[in-house]
Design a protein around this motif. Sequence first.
Motif, PDB file in Angstrom:
ATOM      1  N   LEU A  70       3.931   6.172  -2.946  1.00 57.66           N
ATOM      2  CA  LEU A  70       2.563   6.411  -3.415  1.00 57.66           C
ATOM      3  C   LEU A  70       2.509   6.430  -4.932  1.00 57.66           C
ATOM      4  O   LEU A  70       1.606   5.840  -5.540  1.00 57.66           O
ATOM      5  N   ASP A  71       3.485   7.061  -5.566  1.00 60.18           N
ATOM      6  CA  ASP A  71       3.530   7.090  -7.025  1.00 60.18           C
ATOM      7  C   ASP A  71       3.686   5.681  -7.596  1.00 60.18           C
ATOM      8  O   ASP A  71       3.005   5.316  -8.565  1.00 60.18           O
ATOM      9  N   ASN A  72       4.553   4.873  -6.988  1.00 60.34           N
ATOM     10  CA  ASN A  72       4.735   3.490  -7.441  1.00 60.34           C
ATOM     11  C   ASN A  72       3.451   2.675  -7.274  1.00 60.34           C
ATOM     12  O   ASN A  72       3.069   1.910  -8.157  1.00 60.34           O
ATOM     13  N   ARG A  73       2.797   2.842  -6.139  1.00 60.89           N
ATOM     14  CA  ARG A  73       1.551   2.106  -5.884  1.00 60.89           C
ATOM     15  C   ARG A  73       0.456   2.525  -6.859  1.00 60.89           C
ATOM     16  O   ARG A  73      -0.301   1.700  -7.354  1.00 60.89           O
ATOM     17  N   MET A  74       0.378   3.814  -7.143  1.00 60.98           N
ATOM     18  CA  MET A  74      -0.604   4.304  -8.120  1.00 60.98           C
ATOM     19  C   MET A  74      -0.335   3.688  -9.497  1.00 60.98           C
ATOM     20  O   MET A  74      -1.267   3.290 -10.189  1.00 60.98           O
ATOM     21  N   SER A  75       0.917   3.590  -9.876  1.00 56.86           N
ATOM     22  CA  SER A  75       1.268   2.980 -11.163  1.00 56.86           C
ATOM     23  C   SER A  75       0.806   1.529 -11.218  1.00 56.86           C
ATOM     24  O   SER A  75       0.247   1.080 -12.223  1.00 56.86           O
ATOM     25  N   ARG A  76       1.040   0.787 -10.129  1.00 59.39           N
ATOM     26  CA  ARG A  76       0.620  -0.619 -10.095  1.00 59.39           C
ATOM     27  C   ARG A  76      -0.902  -0.753 -10.145  1.00 59.39           C
ATOM     28  O   ARG A  76      -1.433  -1.643 -10.814  1.00 59.39           O
ATOM     29  N   LEU A  77      -1.608   0.120  -9.428  1.00 59.58           N
ATOM     30  CA  LEU A  77      -3.073   0.067  -9.441  1.00 59.58           C
ATOM     31  C   LEU A  77      -3.631   0.430 -10.822  1.00 59.58           C
ATOM     32  O   LEU A  77      -4.569  -0.203 -11.309  1.00 59.58           O
ATOM     33  N   ARG A  78      -3.045   1.450 -11.458  1.00 59.55           N
ATOM     34  CA  ARG A  78      -3.482   1.804 -12.818  1.00 59.55           C
ATOM     35  C   ARG A  78      -3.269   0.618 -13.757  1.00 59.55           C
ATOM     36  O   ARG A  78      -4.134   0.282 -14.553  1.00 59.55           O
ATOM     37  N   GLU A  79      -2.121  -0.016 -13.647  1.00 64.57           N
ATOM     38  CA  GLU A  79      -1.819  -1.171 -14.490  1.00 64.57           C
ATOM     39  C   GLU A  79      -2.807  -2.308 -14.222  1.00 64.57           C
ATOM     40  O   GLU A  79      -3.316  -2.931 -15.154  1.00 64.57           O
ATOM     41  N   HIS A  80      -3.107  -2.556 -12.956  1.00 64.96           N
ATOM     42  CA  HIS A  80      -4.040  -3.624 -12.582  1.00 64.96           C
ATOM     43  C   HIS A  80      -5.414  -3.421 -13.223  1.00 64.96           C
ATOM     44  O   HIS A  80      -6.049  -4.376 -13.661  1.00 64.96           O
ATOM     45  N   PHE A  81      -5.870  -2.171 -13.273  1.00 63.98           N
ATOM     46  CA  PHE A  81      -7.190  -1.882 -13.822  1.00 63.98           C
ATOM     47  C   PHE A  81      -7.154  -1.467 -15.288  1.00 63.98           C
ATOM     48  O   PHE A  81      -8.169  -1.075 -15.856  1.00 63.98           O
ATOM     49  N   GLY A  82      -5.974  -1.564 -15.909  1.00 65.37           N
ATOM     50  CA  GLY A  82      -5.867  -1.235 -17.328  1.00 65.37           C
ATOM     51  C   GLY A  82      -6.069   0.242 -17.619  1.00 65.37           C
ATOM     52  O   GLY A  82      -6.647   0.598 -18.641  1.00 65.37           O
ATOM     53  N   LEU A  83      -5.565   1.085 -16.745  1.00 67.32           N
ATOM     54  CA  LEU A  83      -5.734   2.528 -16.892  1.00 67.32           C
ATOM     55  C   LEU A  83      -4.393   3.195 -17.142  1.00 67.32           C
ATOM     56  O   LEU A  83      -3.381   2.808 -16.558  1.00 67.32           O
ATOM     57  N   ALA A  84      -4.401   4.204 -17.982  1.00 64.70           N
ATOM     58  CA  ALA A  84      -3.215   5.036 -18.190  1.00 64.70           C
ATOM     59  C   ALA A  84      -3.338   6.258 -17.288  1.00 64.70           C
ATOM     60  O   ALA A  84      -4.434   6.586 -16.824  1.00 64.70           O
ATOM     61  N   ALA A  85      -2.232   6.946 -17.059  1.00 66.61           N
ATOM     62  CA  ALA A  85      -2.259   8.148 -16.221  1.00 66.61           C
ATOM     63  C   ALA A  85      -3.271   9.157 -16.768  1.00 66.61           C
ATOM     64  O   ALA A  85      -3.974   9.816 -16.007  1.00 66.61           O
ATOM     65  N   GLU A  86      -3.369   9.258 -18.083  1.00 68.71           N
ATOM     66  CA  GLU A  86      -4.295  10.202 -18.715  1.00 68.71           C
ATOM     67  C   GLU A  86      -5.753   9.850 -18.429  1.00 68.71           C
ATOM     68  O   GLU A  86      -6.619  10.718 -18.452  1.00 68.71           O
TER      69      GLU A  86
END
Length: 101
Positions: A70-86
């Motif tokens: 889930l953490d890996n998938r969240m990272s990929r989705l954030r990257e896809h939409f140009g979002l940082a964790a913050e």
Amino acid sequence: MSAGVAGHGPGLRQRISMAPDTVERDLARLVLTVVELLRQLMERQALRRLDEGGLTEAEEERVGMTLMHLDNRMSRLREHFGLAAEDLNIDLGPLGPLLPR
């Protein structure tokens, strides 16, 4: 209409974006924020159960792998939409940030 939304001042416009070109990203940010909140709650629950000895070894392994995926998938989705964790830590105004820092 001048700066801001009628009767609400200039600050509100900065928090509520209605621009058609950012709708998908803003929606993704909202959805990913909810998923991140749930992920963190699941992780805390799993750690609590681990500390209490409430999981078998197989369950520990499965929970660990699930949270890692889930953490890996969240990272990929954030990257896809140009979002940082913050970016997922929505400011709730006087209540403070949604997610713990």
